[in-house]
Design an enzyme around this catalytic site. Structure first.
Site, PDB file in Angstrom:
ATOM      1  N   GLU A   1       0.810  -1.228   0.000  1.00 12.67           N
ATOM      2  CA  GLU A   1       0.000   0.000   0.000  1.00 12.67           C
ATOM      3  C   GLU A   1       0.839   1.273   0.000  1.00 12.67           C
ATOM      4  O   GLU A   1       0.404   2.308  -0.505  1.00 12.67           O
ATOM      5  CB  GLU A   1      -0.967   0.008   1.187  1.00 12.67           C
ATOM      6  CG  GLU A   1      -2.098  -1.010   1.076  1.00 12.67           C
ATOM      7  CD  GLU A   1      -1.728  -2.385   1.587  1.00 12.67           C
ATOM      8  OE1 GLU A   1      -0.538  -2.617   1.891  1.00 12.67           O
ATOM      9  OE2 GLU A   1      -2.632  -3.244   1.698  1.00 12.67           O
TER      10      GLU A   1
ATOM     11  N   PHE B   1     -11.157  -7.221  14.159  1.00 10.17           N
ATOM     12  CA  PHE B   1     -10.110  -7.703  13.257  1.00 10.17           C
ATOM     13  C   PHE B   1      -9.786  -6.632  12.210  1.00 10.17           C
ATOM     14  O   PHE B   1     -10.673  -6.084  11.574  1.00 10.17           O
ATOM     15  CB  PHE B   1     -10.561  -8.995  12.556  1.00 10.17           C
ATOM     16  CG  PHE B   1      -9.552  -9.498  11.556  1.00 10.17           C
ATOM     17  CD1 PHE B   1      -8.295  -9.932  11.979  1.00 10.17           C
ATOM     18  CD2 PHE B   1      -9.832  -9.509  10.203  1.00 10.17           C
ATOM     19  CE1 PHE B   1      -7.361 -10.371  11.060  1.00 10.17           C
ATOM     20  CE2 PHE B   1      -8.895  -9.951   9.279  1.00 10.17           C
ATOM     21  CZ  PHE B   1      -7.651 -10.390   9.706  1.00 10.17           C
ATOM     22  N   GLN B   2      -8.521  -6.356  12.053  1.00 13.65           N
ATOM     23  CA  GLN B   2      -8.012  -5.337  11.119  1.00 13.65           C
ATOM     24  C   GLN B   2      -8.627  -3.959  11.366  1.00 13.65           C
ATOM     25  O   GLN B   2      -8.831  -3.193  10.438  1.00 13.65           O
ATOM     26  CB  GLN B   2      -8.197  -5.775   9.662  1.00 13.65           C
ATOM     27  CG  GLN B   2      -7.259  -6.937   9.309  1.00 13.65           C
ATOM     28  CD  GLN B   2      -7.166  -7.219   7.822  1.00 13.65           C
ATOM     29  OE1 GLN B   2      -8.090  -6.949   7.065  1.00 13.65           O
ATOM     30  NE2 GLN B   2      -6.038  -7.779   7.387  1.00 13.65           N
TER      31      GLN B   2
ATOM     32  N   LYS C   1     -17.340  -0.201   6.706  1.00 14.82           N
ATOM     33  CA  LYS C   1     -17.745  -1.244   5.759  1.00 14.82           C
ATOM     34  C   LYS C   1     -19.261  -1.256   5.525  1.00 14.82           C
ATOM     35  O   LYS C   1     -19.726  -1.432   4.397  1.00 14.82           O
ATOM     36  CB  LYS C   1     -17.271  -2.607   6.285  1.00 14.82           C
ATOM     37  CG  LYS C   1     -17.564  -3.758   5.337  1.00 14.82           C
ATOM     38  CD  LYS C   1     -16.868  -5.037   5.781  1.00 14.82           C
ATOM     39  CE  LYS C   1     -17.215  -6.178   4.835  1.00 14.82           C
ATOM     40  NZ  LYS C   1     -16.377  -7.359   5.076  1.00 14.82           N
TER      41      LYS C   1
ATOM     42  N   MET D   1      24.401   8.309   1.461  1.00 13.02           N
ATOM     43  CA  MET D   1      24.427   9.629   2.089  1.00 13.02           C
ATOM     44  C   MET D   1      24.777   9.517   3.568  1.00 13.02           C
ATOM     45  O   MET D   1      25.503  10.354   4.106  1.00 13.02           O
ATOM     46  CB  MET D   1      23.072  10.334   1.894  1.00 13.02           C
ATOM     47  CG  MET D   1      23.056  11.772   2.371  1.00 13.02           C
ATOM     48  SD  MET D   1      24.307  12.796   1.530  1.00 13.02           S
ATOM     49  CE  MET D   1      23.322  13.468   0.185  1.00 13.02           C
TER      50      MET D   1
END
Lengths: 170, 562
Positions: free
Chosen positions: B49, B111-112, B161, B471
């Site tokens: 993502e 959940f999630q 949802k 760097m």
């Protein structure tokens, strides 16, 4: 220096969180914050006391403005304003001392709002100095509990409020 | 007719002109994905993502339109965070859409479940949690408006949802009501005062930032510079706001600005800083920045005025509008002595130029970058990563085309380039897009090679491979007594990795192979990757040590403070 800022914000979920998050993220030092409904439905009014020099306070105001839910911000520190704080104080007080405590309370134009066998609850409204002074005098009796609302402010005069202090760029 | 929340979302996006979105599905967005194929929106499936957010950001920067990414709840949403923060720091208009667990279980550690609006509060311009399907059209309308209005930035919409399958009547609002979102513009007095200062200046200088590109003010900037003969320096993200081969172009200023650029800033008597925010990488020690200059600061974000540098004159406004107004007020002028002085400093800069040195064996990275410029005839859009590769690109690719460099400036996100290039190439399908990255950053998002292949994108990739987090190693060399702690990198054979994904891969170990292999890569119609094994301890010069004035630079030849 301590500044008093007033902000008009949309009354929506999470607004307080957004403002608290901004202060934390930018490392601004907030001393007190009071929130309540304003005269306009859907708009809340917040009063902040913020510690910082003029440059910091200017940044605080500008950053507050960037929040989508913040509509107006004023720095009322240097304006003639009515500034108040409310405190409730539970002070230890056996019946034999009720008289002298009540006398002190009246001297401050404060009120006794609850009486228990060994304590009183005192309600005081005033500037922080006045609240501090009363607390100092009550201390010897034993202060058991204090709640202070934090500062609220309203500019004096017949205008609803002054012009926002950073709405037009200098 | 009633529509589901999912249908409403896509209806809104179509109305906002969205043609492509980047993301990954999941349980909390499954209804959204179920409805998506009914709509004329291209979906680009990335492999992580973070890449969706970078791709949306790259698309936004390349097209000027709002970039959109989508992820599921919980880990999908938290994976977006680095990409959203990158877009926020660089003022890129992105709308991030996340699924949230159903309204009845919000707050139960379902959940999630994660509080993504809470998490992204400090890194979004604004965000929303939608728990009522009726709110969805207004929220989407506002989100796009906020993302692209004023100083652009990312906005996140978290959609529960159950909202996605609830039904309601649909109408899209034609305007937004956001009393707290204001667009400021300074009084004309300030612009007049700025014009007066510029007119009186003997050593004027313009310092142009990303705002010039975001507002599309390239023409106005060039016209003003030419009219009053004012040299133009840029910030990193201001590169390509002004044609770099123009005689008035100085190049990038700051920590890795060339000698003549920083010197000109320190000597200027009037500095017009436009669309930039005086980042510490530009100013060095702010108290010793441009000590001889009266500074005019023009920026669209009022809060940037006076944040880092106190200007003599402040103009709040869109860069294009400000420059157009100045153009009408500033009379034609010449500054032959000033430009001659800068010319001398420029010659001094040339003594540091490694391209003047003969070298063989491993190619110098500066040479690789310059050869990319040669083979692309300066016409490519470059997406650079972060670190030494980014600075060498900034120094040695000559950007003449407007908005032809896309890079993570403010956040400095390693791993940005490859996923961002996906959005850039999709936004500019007919252009040559080159990724310039290091071996460290490239491995942070290397999985997106699969997306490049799946989407059939002809992105060309150059890895400047020095086997170090270069760097950081450079800082360790210069400031930590060559104590290379945690910076040695064992990389894969990048060419074979590319081949495994189905991308032609090349390895270049000798200087004389650089150009032939670059040309071969250009001839391939699809993507190609070249792993350049460069000198492992080559540094970026000049360098201003943190906290120093920008004139106190460590230069390539002296290797000491000048």
């Amino acid at each position: 220096m301590r500044h008093t800022l007033v902000a008009m914000v949309e009354d929506q979920p999470g607004v307080l969180n957004r403002i608290a998050s901004l202060f934390r993220k930018r490392n601004y030092n907030i001393e007190s914050l009071a929130v309540g409904h304003s005269e306009t439905p859907g708009i809340s009014r917040m009063t902040f006391v913020v510690e910082g020099d003029d440059r910091v306070i200017e940044q605080v105001q500008k950053q507050l403005y960037k929040l989508v839910n913040v509509i107006e911000v004023w720095d009322v520190t240097r304006m003639p304003a009515v500034v108040r704080e409310l405190a409730l104080v539970r002070v230890g007080c056996p019946p034999e001392q009720r008289g002298e405590v009540t006398e002190l309370v009246h001297l401050f134009r404060a009120r006794v709002v609850d009486v228990a066998p060994d304590s009183l609850i005192v309600e005081i409204t005033g500037t922080e100095d006045k609240v501090d002074a009363l607390l100092g005098l009550l201390k010897p009796y034993g202060i058991q509990e204090v709640i202070r609302t934090g500062r609220v402010a309203m500019v004096r005069g017949n205008h609803r409020s002054s012009e926002p202090t950073v709405s037009s760029p200098q | 007719m009633k529509l589901t929340g999912a249908q409403i979302l896509w209806e809104c996006l179509v109305r906002e002109g969205v043609e492509v979105i980047f993301g990954i599905g999941g349980g909390a967005v499954i209804h959204l994905f179920d409805a998506l194929p009914q709509y004329p929106i291209r979906f680009v499936l990335v492999r992580h993502e973070q890449a969706a957010a970078h791709a949306a950001d790259g698309y936004a920067r390349a097209t000027g339109k709002v970039g959109v990414c989508i992820a599921t709840s919980g880990p999908g949403a938290t994976n977006l965070v680095t990409g959203i923060a990158t877009a926020y720091m660089d003022s890129s208009p992105v709308v991030a859409i996340t699924g949230q667990v159903p309204t009845p279980v919000i707050g139960t550690d379902a959940f999630q479940e994660t509080d993504i609006t809470g998490i992204t509060l400090p890194i979004t311009k604004h965000n929303y949690l939608v728990t009522r399907v009726e709110d969805l059209p207004r929220v989407v309308k506002e989100a796009f408006h906020i993302a692209r209005t004023g100083r652009p930035g990312p906005v996140l919409i978290d959609i529960a949802k159950d909202v996605q399958f609830q039904e309601t009547g649909f109408s899209y609002p034609d305007q937004v009501h956001l009393p707290g979102l204001r667009l400021d513009f300074s009084d004309d007095e300030n612009v007049q005062a700025a014009a007066d200062l510029l007119r009186q200046a003997r050593k004027p200088l313009i310092l142009a930032g990303h705002g010039v590109i975001l507002s599309g003010a390239g023409r106005e900037l060039r016209a003003l510079a030419e009219r009053a003969q004012i040299p133009v320096a840029t910030t990193l993200l201001g590169i390509s706001a002004f044609p770099e081969s123009h005689p008035l172009s100085l190049g990038m200023a700051g920590m890795h600005g060339f000698y003549h650029v920083n010197q000109a800033i320190q000597e200027a008597d009037v500095l017009l800083a436009v669309g930039m925010r005086f980042d510490d990488r530009v100013t060095g020690s702010p108290s010793r920045f441009a000590p001889n200059a009266q500074i005019i600061h023009a920026d669209i974000d009022q809060a940037e005025i006076g944040k880092n540098i106190r200007p003599a004159i402040a103009i709040v406004g869109d860069a294009r509008e400000v420059l157009s107004k100045l153009l009408q007020l500033v009379p034609p002028a010449t500054h032959p002595e000033w430009l001659a002085q800068i010319g001398q400093w420029r010659e001094e800069s040339e003594t540091d130029n490694p391209l003047n040195e003969n070298h063989d064996g491993h190619p110098l990275p500066q040479y690789v970058v310059r050869q990319i410029w040669e083979v692309t005839q300066g016409n490519a859009t470059i997406v650079s990563d972060v670190g030494q590769n980014q600075m060498w690109e900034a120094q040695y690719y000559i950007h003449d085309r407007f908005n032809s460099l896309i890079s993570s400036g403010g956040l400095g996100t390693m791993g940005f380039a490859l996923p961002a290039s996906i959005g850039v190439q999709i936004g500019r399908p007919h252009e040559t897009v080159w990724v310039v990255a290091g071996d460290g950053g490239f491995q942070m998002t290397i999985q997106e090679l699969a997306t490049v292949v799946q989407e059939n994108l002809p992105v060309k990739m150059a890895i400047l491979n020095n086997g170090f987090l270069g760097m950081v190693r450079q800082w360790q060399e210069l400031f930590f007594n060559r104590h290379y702690s945690g910076t040695r990198l064992l990389g894969p054979d990048f060419a074979r990795v590319a081949e495994a994904y189905g991308i032609p891969g090349f390895t270049v170990r000798e200087k004389d192979q650089v150009t032939p292999i670059l040309r071969r890569a250009m001839e391939i119609p699809g993507p190609a990757l070249i792993d350049f094994h460069i000198h492992s301890e080559e540094n970026v010069y000049p360098m201003v040590a943190p906290g120093r004035a920008i004139s106190e630079m460590i230069r390539r030849n002296s290797y000491q403070t000048v």
